[in-house]
Design a protein around this motif. Structure first.
Motif, short mmCIF file in Angstrom:
data_model
loop_
_atom_site.label_atom_id
_atom_site.label_comp_id
_atom_site.label_asym_id
_atom_site.label_seq_id
_atom_site.Cartn_x
_atom_site.Cartn_y
_atom_site.Cartn_z
N THR A 109 0.80 -1.23 0.00
CA THR A 109 0.00 0.00 0.00
C THR A 109 0.83 1.28 0.00
N GLY A 110 2.08 1.20 0.46
CA GLY A 110 2.89 2.40 0.60
C GLY A 110 2.45 3.29 1.74
N GLY A 148 -2.50 -19.35 12.20
CA GLY A 148 -3.67 -18.84 11.50
C GLY A 148 -3.58 -17.34 11.31
N VAL A 149 -3.88 -16.88 10.10
CA VAL A 149 -3.76 -15.46 9.78
C VAL A 149 -5.01 -14.98 9.07
N GLY A 150 -5.62 -13.94 9.62
CA GLY A 150 -6.74 -13.28 8.95
C GLY A 150 -6.36 -11.83 8.68
N ILE A 151 -6.41 -11.41 7.43
CA ILE A 151 -6.01 -10.05 7.07
C ILE A 151 -7.19 -9.35 6.38
N ASN A 152 -7.57 -8.20 6.91
CA ASN A 152 -8.66 -7.43 6.32
C ASN A 152 -8.15 -6.70 5.08
N VAL A 153 -8.54 -7.18 3.93
CA VAL A 153 -8.04 -6.62 2.68
C VAL A 153 -9.07 -5.70 2.03
N ASN A 154 -10.22 -6.25 1.63
CA ASN A 154 -11.21 -5.45 0.89
C ASN A 154 -12.55 -5.33 1.61
N SER A 168 -9.36 -1.91 7.07
CA SER A 168 -8.90 -2.80 6.01
C SER A 168 -7.99 -2.02 5.06
N LEU A 169 -7.29 -2.74 4.21
CA LEU A 169 -6.42 -2.09 3.23
C LEU A 169 -7.24 -1.21 2.29
N LEU A 170 -8.44 -1.68 1.94
CA LEU A 170 -9.30 -0.89 1.06
C LEU A 170 -9.70 0.42 1.74
N GLY A 174 -8.48 3.54 -0.12
CA GLY A 174 -9.54 3.95 -1.02
C GLY A 174 -9.60 3.12 -2.29
N GLU A 175 -8.81 2.06 -2.37
CA GLU A 175 -8.76 1.22 -3.56
C GLU A 175 -8.77 -0.26 -3.16
N ARG A 176 -9.42 -1.08 -4.00
CA ARG A 176 -9.37 -2.52 -3.77
C ARG A 176 -7.93 -3.01 -3.94
N GLN A 177 -7.54 -3.95 -3.12
CA GLN A 177 -6.19 -4.50 -3.15
C GLN A 177 -6.22 -5.97 -3.52
N SER A 178 -5.15 -6.46 -4.06
CA SER A 178 -5.06 -7.86 -4.47
C SER A 178 -4.82 -8.75 -3.25
N ARG A 179 -5.78 -9.63 -2.98
CA ARG A 179 -5.59 -10.58 -1.87
C ARG A 179 -4.41 -11.50 -2.13
N ALA A 180 -4.26 -11.94 -3.38
CA ALA A 180 -3.17 -12.84 -3.72
C ALA A 180 -1.82 -12.17 -3.50
N ALA A 181 -1.70 -10.91 -3.90
CA ALA A 181 -0.43 -10.20 -3.72
C ALA A 181 -0.10 -10.02 -2.25
#
Length: 269
Positions: A109-110, A148-154, A168-170, A174-181
């Protein structure tokens, strides 16, 4: 392309996560990984990654439920088979994973990312990640360890009781992020840090990197125990992951993560 296919395409580890198992839905990736560990032979599943698009019974600390909406976040579990780690040191892997998640989130995300001791990954004063480490011991050594890891992405919305504590990262970008990345970068950092950890069986080689992200460092904290509350200044961590707190009398106290909660004086962090 499924989450599994995306992750396999992006992952750049040497061995960790190369055995990848995916389900669209599972009760809990922790339960799934444990079941697989009990049925596996020796170390065939060492470093295996269990990944799901949704969980129906995600687990948090102290028996809490981990909110797991489908296809929005990362729900994964890393399995370590017969690791050459003393059971006394296994809990430090929770901090190692927290460090990996924080580094991955900042790289993706920077944006500023920090760690609230011991392993809460935080952006804008709110938590983006939950980590739960469990193990089974046989003959005084771990038969397996699950992380176990749960990460709030989108995720866009949270239950009312979590709105002031979770983000969350979103929401942060303000932008959807790649879960895979995000998952790939996390496992890549964890592989690197885990191998450093194995050299000394503690956090001594990672301590400086961890403390550079530690939001509590040199900040006033409240230490909440079962029957009392005390205050002090957090000064860093020990090589075994305990929080060093300078008490009001000037003495340094070592705080164990499994025994207390640590908060800022006026906020969650």
């Amino acid at each position: 392309m499924t989450m599994q296919e995306e992750l396999e395409k992006q992952l750049k580890t040497r061995w960790m996560g190369r055995k990848l198992f995916f389900r669209e839905q599972t009760e809990s990736t922790i339960i799934w990984a444990k079941e697989a560990a009990k049925q596996s032979r020796e170390r065939e599943l060492d470093g295996a990654l269990f990944l799901a698009d949704a969980q129906t019974g995600g687990k948090g600390r102290i028996g809490r439920v981990w909110n797991s909406p489908p296809k929005e976040n990362i729900y994964m579990n890393l399995l370590l088979m017969k690791p050459e780690i003393s059971p006394l040191h296994a809990s430090s892997l929770t901090l190692v994973m927290g460090l990996a998640v924080a580094k991955a989130a900042r790289g993706l995300t920077g944006r500023p990312v920090g760690i609230k001791w011991p392993n809460d990954v935080v952006m804008s004063g709110k938590k983006i990640c939950g980590i739960l480490t469990e193990m089974r011991v046989l003959d005084a050594m771990p038969e397996y360890i699950t992380i176990g890891v749960g990460i709030n992405v989108n995720q866009k919305e949270f239950p009312a009781e979590l709105e002031d504590k979770a983000t969350s990262l979103l929401l942060e970008t303000g932008e959807r992020q790649s879960r895979a990345a995000m998952a790939a970068r996390t496992i890549e950092y964890f592989e690197q840090y885990y191998e450093e950890f194995l050299k000394t069986q503690d956090l001594s080689l990672l301590r400086e990197t961890y403390e550079a992200l530690l939001l509590n460092k040199d900040q006033p904290v409240r230490i909440l125990e079962k029957d009392r509350e005390s205050r002090g200044i957090a000064r860093g961590i020990t090589e075994t992951g305990e929080l060093l707190v300078e008490e009001e009398n000037g003495q340094i106290k070592k705080v164990l993560s499994g025994e207390v909660s640590v908060r800022g004086l006026y906020s969650y962090v």
